[in-house]
Design a protein around this motif. Structure first.
Motif, short mmCIF file in Angstrom:
data_model
loop_
_atom_site.label_atom_id
_atom_site.label_comp_id
_atom_site.label_asym_id
_atom_site.label_seq_id
_atom_site.Cartn_x
_atom_site.Cartn_y
_atom_site.Cartn_z
N ASN A 67 0.97 -1.29 0.01
CA ASN A 67 -0.17 0.08 0.15
C ASN A 67 0.90 1.13 0.06
OD1 ASN A 67 -2.61 -0.55 -0.13
ND2 ASN A 67 -3.03 -0.90 2.03
N SER A 70 2.43 1.83 -3.26
CA SER A 70 1.52 2.34 -4.23
C SER A 70 1.24 3.82 -4.05
CB SER A 70 0.35 1.50 -4.21
OG SER A 70 -0.90 2.42 -4.57
N GLU A 71 1.23 4.25 -2.66
CA GLU A 71 0.91 5.69 -2.39
C GLU A 71 2.00 6.55 -2.72
OE1 GLU A 71 -1.79 6.99 0.24
OE2 GLU A 71 -2.79 5.59 -1.12
N SER A 74 2.21 7.14 -6.63
CA SER A 74 1.28 8.53 -6.83
C SER A 74 1.90 9.52 -6.36
CB SER A 74 -0.17 8.12 -6.42
OG SER A 74 -0.63 6.86 -6.81
N ILE A 75 2.49 9.59 -5.15
CA ILE A 75 2.78 10.72 -4.56
C ILE A 75 4.00 11.36 -5.60
CG2 ILE A 75 4.14 11.97 -2.85
CD1 ILE A 75 2.35 10.17 -0.96
N ALA A 77 4.59 10.92 -8.86
CA ALA A 77 4.07 11.58 -9.97
C ALA A 77 3.26 12.83 -10.03
CB ALA A 77 3.31 10.57 -10.70
N LEU A 78 2.50 12.75 -8.73
CA LEU A 78 1.87 14.17 -8.35
C LEU A 78 2.67 15.02 -8.01
CD1 LEU A 78 -1.30 12.95 -6.70
CD2 LEU A 78 -1.00 14.03 -8.72
N LEU A 81 4.26 16.80 -11.19
CA LEU A 81 3.30 17.43 -11.76
C LEU A 81 3.08 18.73 -11.19
CD1 LEU A 81 1.72 16.70 -14.44
CD2 LEU A 81 -0.29 16.35 -13.00
N LEU A 85 3.49 22.42 -12.56
CA LEU A 85 2.33 23.51 -12.70
C LEU A 85 2.66 24.72 -12.06
CD1 LEU A 85 -0.83 20.91 -12.31
CD2 LEU A 85 -0.30 22.49 -14.27
N PHE A 95 6.43 24.09 -16.56
CA PHE A 95 7.62 23.46 -16.62
C PHE A 95 8.70 24.97 -16.31
CE2 PHE A 95 6.41 19.28 -18.00
CZ PHE A 95 7.27 18.61 -17.09
N LYS A 126 9.20 8.08 -7.33
CA LYS A 126 8.38 7.29 -8.24
C LYS A 126 8.88 5.96 -8.76
CE LYS A 126 5.36 6.92 -11.98
NZ LYS A 126 4.13 6.36 -11.57
N MET A 150 -4.47 -20.75 -19.40
CA MET A 150 -3.88 -19.93 -18.59
C MET A 150 -4.54 -19.80 -17.29
SD MET A 150 -1.03 -17.46 -20.38
CE MET A 150 -2.42 -16.71 -21.35
N MET A 152 -3.92 -17.58 -13.47
CA MET A 152 -3.03 -16.85 -12.73
C MET A 152 -3.18 -17.48 -11.31
SD MET A 152 -2.28 -13.56 -14.06
CE MET A 152 -3.34 -12.04 -13.89
N ALA B 13 -3.02 14.22 -13.61
CA ALA B 13 -3.21 14.61 -12.22
C ALA B 13 -4.43 13.47 -11.53
CB ALA B 13 -3.50 16.02 -11.79
N PHE B 16 -3.58 9.76 -11.17
CA PHE B 16 -2.60 9.41 -10.02
C PHE B 16 -3.33 10.17 -8.68
CE2 PHE B 16 0.71 9.59 -13.08
CZ PHE B 16 0.96 8.58 -12.90
N PRO B 19 -6.13 6.83 -7.53
CA PRO B 19 -5.80 5.51 -6.72
C PRO B 19 -5.23 5.85 -5.19
CG PRO B 19 -4.22 6.06 -8.21
CD PRO B 19 -5.23 6.51 -8.75
N MET B 20 -4.91 7.25 -5.15
CA MET B 20 -4.50 7.72 -3.62
C MET B 20 -5.86 8.00 -2.67
SD MET B 20 -1.68 10.47 -3.80
CE MET B 20 -1.48 10.61 -2.50
N LYS B 23 -9.52 4.72 -2.39
CA LYS B 23 -9.35 3.46 -1.86
C LYS B 23 -10.51 2.98 -0.80
CE LYS B 23 -4.91 1.92 -2.83
NZ LYS B 23 -3.46 2.48 -2.64
N VAL B 56 7.24 25.14 -23.74
CA VAL B 56 7.43 24.71 -22.44
C VAL B 56 8.51 25.44 -21.70
CG1 VAL B 56 7.58 22.57 -21.17
CG2 VAL B 56 6.09 22.72 -23.17
N GLY B 57 8.51 25.72 -20.40
CA GLY B 57 9.40 26.48 -19.70
C GLY B 57 10.27 27.61 -20.33
N HIS B 148 -8.63 -15.83 -20.26
CA HIS B 148 -7.55 -16.38 -21.21
C HIS B 148 -7.51 -15.65 -22.48
CE1 HIS B 148 -6.40 -19.44 -24.31
NE2 HIS B 148 -5.42 -19.46 -23.76
N LEU B 151 -6.04 -12.04 -22.15
CA LEU B 151 -4.55 -11.84 -21.95
C LEU B 151 -3.89 -12.42 -23.28
CD1 LEU B 151 -4.06 -13.51 -18.49
CD2 LEU B 151 -3.93 -11.14 -19.22
#
Lengths: 156, 489
Positions: A67, A70-71, A74-75, A77-78, A81, A85, A95, A126, A150, A152, B13, B16, B19-20, B23, B56-57, B148, B151
């Motif tokens: 977990n 995974s956090e 994401s952190i 990447a954010l 960004l 920004l 940039f 990341k 197959m 898994m 943005a 990402f 998923p944060m 959950k 950019v930049g 199957h 994949l």
């Protein structure tokens, strides 16, 4: 006994911290020397991968759980960004290296390239987290051929 | 402050953030993804009619990375973002069948970010990077069901997609060695057109992007990959992905960077006609509903390429218009196929029948889309095919025009087959209990059906001057594109 032999375990115990530290060094000096966020991130992840190989997955996952990784993924990447920004707000374009404008610093010193170091840190987090995740997930799932199909299977 | 980079930054943005934060609160991912695609859709409608170069930049081209917005990019932006909004609305209920919805939305938005990036990029290497973001997200999405077949299809797509990417990267590298720059405008200004290295580079790009766009000799992955994905993803892949990362990039390179030569134009004509004809012949024998639609994607992309290959203003107009129309009706067809699959859990046409009584909205929207792709007036597909055929005749390519008309007939035949076996005819005993799909799914199908009916209006001169004419103009100006970017930057 879980993991590898006593020799491997002992050596790993000694050097895991140094590998991690070296990763941090590569990340932080990315703008001055070869390396940078990606290379440093790979080294950070490899210290955890070494832990997994030597002691088994439980020990590595107790230091950095799935977990959490995974956090962090994401952190990272954010964070990248957000800094990009912020360039839009503080510098006028996506940039823009606004920190370098206000604090140029002395060339070839650690604090000299403005935003670049922050980008490298974000990339390092990341890449480190996601590479470790990839390793854990590949080691956790096994694909077998069963009745011409197959399947898994998830290891415990 | 320009909003151009936000087309990439916003979906990235939220990809990402989802998923944060979602959950614990499940519904958050639905709300967040739909709001994001809605904002993107509104933003893309807001940039219609604008031309801009974004540095950019603040590094000026050719040194820095440029993002360029012209008529051709705007058209693709509108298409990508409106179809992705409809697909996310459809996903709310549809994706309940799968586990891990938040990962789905995350990948979906990454794919959208990649496509928007490809469309806006003015730098060849950046284009490659965004193309890989979109492709890798789509490989994962094709195999999302983890069965199957899925994949297997995903792996096949992954291998062929990687081959395509490798050729594109090789092309980028050769271009860099030839001109010493990666900025698209600068490459165009410095390209030596008579060297054999240039021919090698152009072949690499045509091969790579041709594979991504599934033109006929390179189409093997598409009929497996597109049906195996979840329905909203099939709609995205067939509707916009092959266009944004295949057709858009290839046409941008050929028209604005290389400059269209008779050889390149004949290559487009050849690939276009081959895809058009072979695609439809492969399609008509299929009994798997989504597979049939997938083969039709190949065939319809053939029309688009044929129009571009003619290289007359009318031909390009037809191609561009058909590209938009195809995104709408093929998106709708895949969504209706998804609705049918949602209810009766099969894609085989033999096991359907009479579904029109039990699922009126799905039946009706599917009828609209089928008639539209077959080119029945006054639906949108009719106008764009008509323009392409007229353009063929005008430029003296009678044979190609004849093929186009013939393929249109074959398309009609195969969609009559779909309608007869799936929606008309007798209701099968085991389908008696079927009910219409939930409201959200109906809503997104109805939006697309309305577009199918109404998009013919884009040809009205005052409307055309806003969206279609600038796109045609930006392609027709050829290599003056370079001067435009370098002067604005």
């Amino acid at each position: 006994m879980k993991g590898m032999s006593l020799i491997v375990k002992t050596v790993t115990r000694w050097i895991k911290g140094f590998i991690f530290l070296f990763g941090i060094y590569i990340v932080l000096t990315g703008h001055l020397s070869p390396g940078g966020g990606f290379a440093g991130g790979v080294i950070l992840a490899s210290s955890f991968i070494l832990l997994t190989l030597a002691f088994g997955k439980e020990v590595a996952l107790s230091k950095l759980s799935k977990n959490m990784a995974s956090e962090l993924d994401s952190i990272g990447a954010l964070m990248f960004l957000t800094i990009a920004l912020l360039g839009m707000c503080c510098g006028g374009a996506f940039f823009v290296n606004f920190l370098h404008r206000s604090h140029p610093g002395e060339a070839f010193r650690l604090l000299s390239a403005g935003n670049i170091m922050l980008y490298n840190i974000a990339i390092g987090i990341k890449v480190g987290a996601s590479l470790f995740m990839v390793f854990v997930i590949i080691s956790a799932i096994k694909v077998v051929l069963k009745d011409d199909a197959m399947k898994m299977i998830r290891h415990k | 402050m320009s909003i151009i980079p936000l087309f990439v930054a916003i979906p990235l943005a939220s990809a990402f953030l989802i998923p944060m934060f979602s959950k614990r609160i499940r519904v958050f991912s639905d709300i967040f993804a739909n709001v994001t695609t809605f904002i993107l859709c509104v933003m893309s409608l807001g940039v219609i009619g604008r031309n801009a170069v974004y540095t950019v930049g603040l590094w000026k081209p050719p040194v820095g990375i440029a993002m360029a917005l012209d008529g051709w990019s705007v058209l693709l932006l509108v298409t990508v973002n409106s179809i992705s909004f409809c697909a996310t609305v459809f996903s709310i209920k549809y994706m309940e069948q799968y586990t891990s919805k938040l990962r789905y939305y995350s990948l979906f938005l990454l794919m959208v970010a990649g496509m928007n990036g490809v469309v806006l990029s003015g730098d060849l290497f950046n284009l490659y990077v965004f193309l890989e973001i979109a492709s890798i997200a789509s490989y994962a999405l094709v195999g999302f069901g983890c069965q199957h077949d899925e994949l297997e299809a995903s792996f096949k797509y992954l291998v062929l997609g990687s081959v395509a990417s490798t050729f594109i990267l090789l092309g980028v590298a050769v271009g860099y060695s030839l001109t010493g720059t990666l900025n698209m405008a600068d490459i165009s200004a410095r390209l030596p057109h008579d060297s054999s290295t240039f021919i090698f580079m152009a072949s690499c790009f045509i091969l790579g992007f041709g594979l991504k766009a599934a033109l006929v000799p390179f189409h093997a992955w598409l009929p497996d990959a597109h049906p195996s994905a979840p329905a909203p993803i099939s709609a995205m892949l067939s509707g916009v992905l092959i266009k944004a990362i295949g057709v858009y990039a290839l046409i941008r390179l050929i028209f604005n960077i290389f400059g269209l030569t008779p050889v390149l134009s004949h290559i487009l004509l050849f690939f276009g006609t081959a895809s058009m004809v072979i695609g439809v012949f492969l399609a008509i024998g299929q009994w798997d509903m989504k597979r049939l639609f997938a083969y039709h994607s190949i065939s319809q992309i053939g029309y688009v390429m044929l129009g571009f290959g003619l290289a007359t203003p009318l031909g390009i107009l037809g191609a561009i218009f058909h590209l938009m129309n195809h995104a709408v009706f093929k998106g709708l067809l895949f969504l209706t196929a998804g609705s049918v699959e949602y209810n009766i859990h099969t894609r085989q046409l033999e096991e359907m029948g009479g579904l029109r009584e039990r699922m009126p909205v799905t039946g009706f929207t599917s009828l609209v889309a089928s008639m539209s792709i077959a080119g029945i007036p006054p639906l949108n597909g009719f106008w764009s095919k008509l323009i392409i055929i007229i353009a063929c005749v005008q430029s003296g390519h009678y044979i190609f025009g004849l093929w186009a008309a013939f393929v249109s007939l074959m398309t009609l035949a195969s969609f009559l087959k779909v309608q007869k076996f799936a929606f008309f005819g007798e209701l099968k005993e085991h389908n008696k209990g079927v009910r219409e799909v939930p409201v959200g799914m109906c809503l997104s199908m109805m939006i697309l059906a309305l577009l199918c009916v109404g998009m013919g209006l884009l040809l009205v001169p005052s409307v055309r001057a806003q969206l279609l004419d600038p796109a045609v103009a930006s392609l027709l100006r050829g290599t003056e594109y370079a001067a435009w970017i370098l002067s604005k930057g």
